[in-house]
Scaffold this active site. Structure first.
Site, PDB file in Angstrom:
ATOM      1  N   THR A 159     -15.003   0.640  -4.688  1.00  0.00           N
ATOM      2  CA  THR A 159     -14.584   1.404  -5.732  1.00  0.00           C
ATOM      3  C   THR A 159     -13.155   0.631  -6.363  1.00  0.00           C
ATOM      4  OG1 THR A 159     -13.443   2.979  -4.236  1.00  0.00           O
ATOM      5  CG2 THR A 159     -15.570   3.613  -5.195  1.00  0.00           C
ATOM      6  N   LYS A 185     -15.515   0.130   2.997  1.00  0.00           N
ATOM      7  CA  LYS A 185     -14.727   0.419   1.528  1.00  0.00           C
ATOM      8  C   LYS A 185     -13.533   1.104   1.579  1.00  0.00           C
ATOM      9  CE  LYS A 185     -15.143   2.723  -1.303  1.00  0.00           C
ATOM     10  NZ  LYS A 185     -14.110   4.042  -1.649  1.00  0.00           N
ATOM     11  N   THR A 196     -10.484   7.066  -0.220  1.00  0.00           N
ATOM     12  CA  THR A 196     -11.585   7.295   0.319  1.00  0.00           C
ATOM     13  C   THR A 196     -12.179   6.250   0.982  1.00  0.00           C
ATOM     14  OG1 THR A 196     -12.156   9.003  -1.685  1.00  0.00           O
ATOM     15  CG2 THR A 196     -14.099   7.940  -0.578  1.00  0.00           C
ATOM     16  N   GLU A 283      -4.327  -0.046  -2.488  1.00  0.00           N
ATOM     17  CA  GLU A 283      -4.176  -0.054  -3.881  1.00  0.00           C
ATOM     18  C   GLU A 283      -2.570  -0.572  -3.986  1.00  0.00           C
ATOM     19  OE1 GLU A 283      -7.275   3.486  -5.170  1.00  0.00           O
ATOM     20  OE2 GLU A 283      -5.251   3.996  -4.571  1.00  0.00           O
ATOM     21  N   ASN A 407      -3.671   4.765  -9.708  1.00  0.00           N
ATOM     22  CA  ASN A 407      -4.303   6.046  -9.800  1.00  0.00           C
ATOM     23  C   ASN A 407      -4.094   6.770 -10.738  1.00  0.00           C
ATOM     24  OD1 ASN A 407      -5.069   6.717  -6.872  1.00  0.00           O
ATOM     25  ND2 ASN A 407      -3.556   5.395  -6.622  1.00  0.00           N
ATOM     26  N   SER A 412     -10.167   5.857 -16.126  1.00  0.00           N
ATOM     27  CA  SER A 412     -10.316   5.238 -17.319  1.00  0.00           C
ATOM     28  C   SER A 412     -11.484   4.528 -17.496  1.00  0.00           C
ATOM     29  CB  SER A 412      -8.850   4.535 -17.707  1.00  0.00           C
ATOM     30  OG  SER A 412      -8.076   5.550 -17.839  1.00  0.00           O
TER      31      SER A 412
END
Length: 412
Positions: A159, A185, A196, A283, A407, A412
């Site tokens: 993702t 992942k 996640t 991230e 985040n 988007s």
């Protein structure tokens, strides 16, 4: 950019006899991206899973738990269907219906029972699963199925990941070489509590079905349950272990046997690499941080302290800025929840730099030494509690400006 983590090469990943994987572009959320994966498992395999402890768990997690129980009398698990782009969480009864429909669709094409299919989803929460797109994409995924598709599968479950995560090992069991390959992942909403996060691992070792659940639990406990990016436990976390039982050695009936120990050690190595890769690709991460807490009375209290440090936004932002504002670490130790903690026994090291001794600043500590370590891309925080002989380790990353941007813009 992932911290000291590069994409694996297909030739580095060993096919696992008895397991084939197919990938397709189904347009589940966006066009022109791999987002549907099927895993085909030969008859006679042993399969076990560990799932999120989030009580608001996603529909596929609920169905996976049911199917693992129900499949025992129907020939075991024979397939998995994995989609990215949509988590199918927070979708109520409709989400369960759609998940089961995807299992039925794959089962019909394979001539197996729906209960022999495990479903997995990852992506945006509270949006209906476009099961019609999954159904339409299944023929292409099945036509693509082959044993050496692990790297493409790692790409297909991503993702916000920036790098596919896949590792492989081989180990000798009773003189027979067996293969172990896994993919995972995850980059955000990571604090597995079994994040996640999805993880899948397969081996051709012959493992008795009675020890598979224990194997999956112990693998998760030594890897995925020791990492955190942001402290959020996902609704969809799943870790599944497959033993295809194709290898020509005696069945492993105990993890305490020589064969059991050898297999578990090799599989733990792969699981730990997969879990650490999630943190390295956190991230916006710029630093990979090991938090080691020693001298606790129990492993549980060591983990409490380690997670308090690893979850602290103040600590994580200080690491991003390479700012040795290390009192933030001591503060996290103090609020970790150990009521009878004696602060006069606390020691703190940053790599080789002794920062605090007996609860106070080490007279020999120099801030430029702390800053030197904090500028590194990989850092070890070591805390001594002075309470006993227990120890434990957690892996985390820093918080950067990019974490907020990723985040904020996720949908988007």
């Amino acid at each position: 950019m992932a911290v000291n983590l590069s994409a694996p090469q297909a030739g580095e990943l060993h096919p696992v006899p008895g397991v084939r994987i197919g990938i397709a572009e189904a347009g589940i959320r966006k066009a022109n991206r791999k987002d549907l994966t099927v895993v085909l498992i030969d008859e006679g395999a042993s399969v076990a899973g560990v799932f999120t402890q989030n009580r608001f768990c996603a529909a596929p997690v609920q169905v996976c738990r049911e199917h693992l129980e129900q499949s025992a009398g129907r020939g075991g698990i024979r397939a998995m269907v994995i989609n990215t782009g949509n988590a199918n969480a927070g979708t109520g009864q409709d989400g369960l219906v759609r998940t089961k429909r995807s299992c039925v669709a794959l089962a019909q094409k394979l001539d197996i029972a729906p209960e022999q299919v495990l479903p997995f989803s990852t992506g945006v929460i509270m949006e209906p699963l476009p099961v019609d797109r999954i159904e339409a994409g299944l023929p292409a995924a099945l036509a693509d199925a082959k044993a050496d598709n692990w790297l493409r599968a790692a790409e297909g479950i991503m993702t916000t990941d920036t790098v596919p995560k896949a590792f492989s090992r081989q180990v000798a069991i009773d003189g027979v070489t067996v293969s172990i390959t896994g993919i995972s992942k995850g980059a955000g909403m990571i604090r597995p509590n079994m994040a996640t996060m999805l993880g899948f691992m397969a081996t051709d070792a012959k493992v008795d079905a009675g020890v598979m659940k224990q194997l999956a639990l112990e693998l998760a406990e030594g890897s995925f349950n020791r990492v955190t990016v942001d402290g959020d436990t996902s609704t969809n976390d799943s870790f599944v272990v497959i033993a295809s039982n194709k290898a020509a050695h005696a069945p492993i009936t105990s993890l305490d046997s020589a064969a059991g120990k050898a297999l578990k050690a090799a599989m733990t190595d792969v699981a730990r690499l997969l879990a650490q890769a999630i943190v390295r690709d956190g991230e916006g991460a710029t630093k990979f941080i090991t938090v080691r807490v020693e001298g606790g009375q129990t492993g549980e209290e060591c983990r409490k302290v380690a997670y308090a440090i690893a979850h602290s936004p103040l600590v994580k932002t200080a690491f991003f800025a390479s700012d040795p504002n290390l009192g933030r670490i001591l503060a996290a130790v103090g609020y970790a929840g150990i009521d009878d903690l004696d602060q006069t026994k606390i020691d703190l090291h940053l790599d080789d730099v002794h920062v605090a001794v007996n609860g106070g600043r080490n007279p020999a500590y120099r801030e430029e030494d702390g800053q030197r370590v904090m500028k590194q891309s990989e850092i070890t925080v070591r805390v001594g509690l002075g309470r006993g002989n227990a120890a434990d380790t957690v892996w985390t990353c820093d918080f950067s400006h990019d974490y907020v941007s990723i985040n904020a813009d996720y949908r988007s």
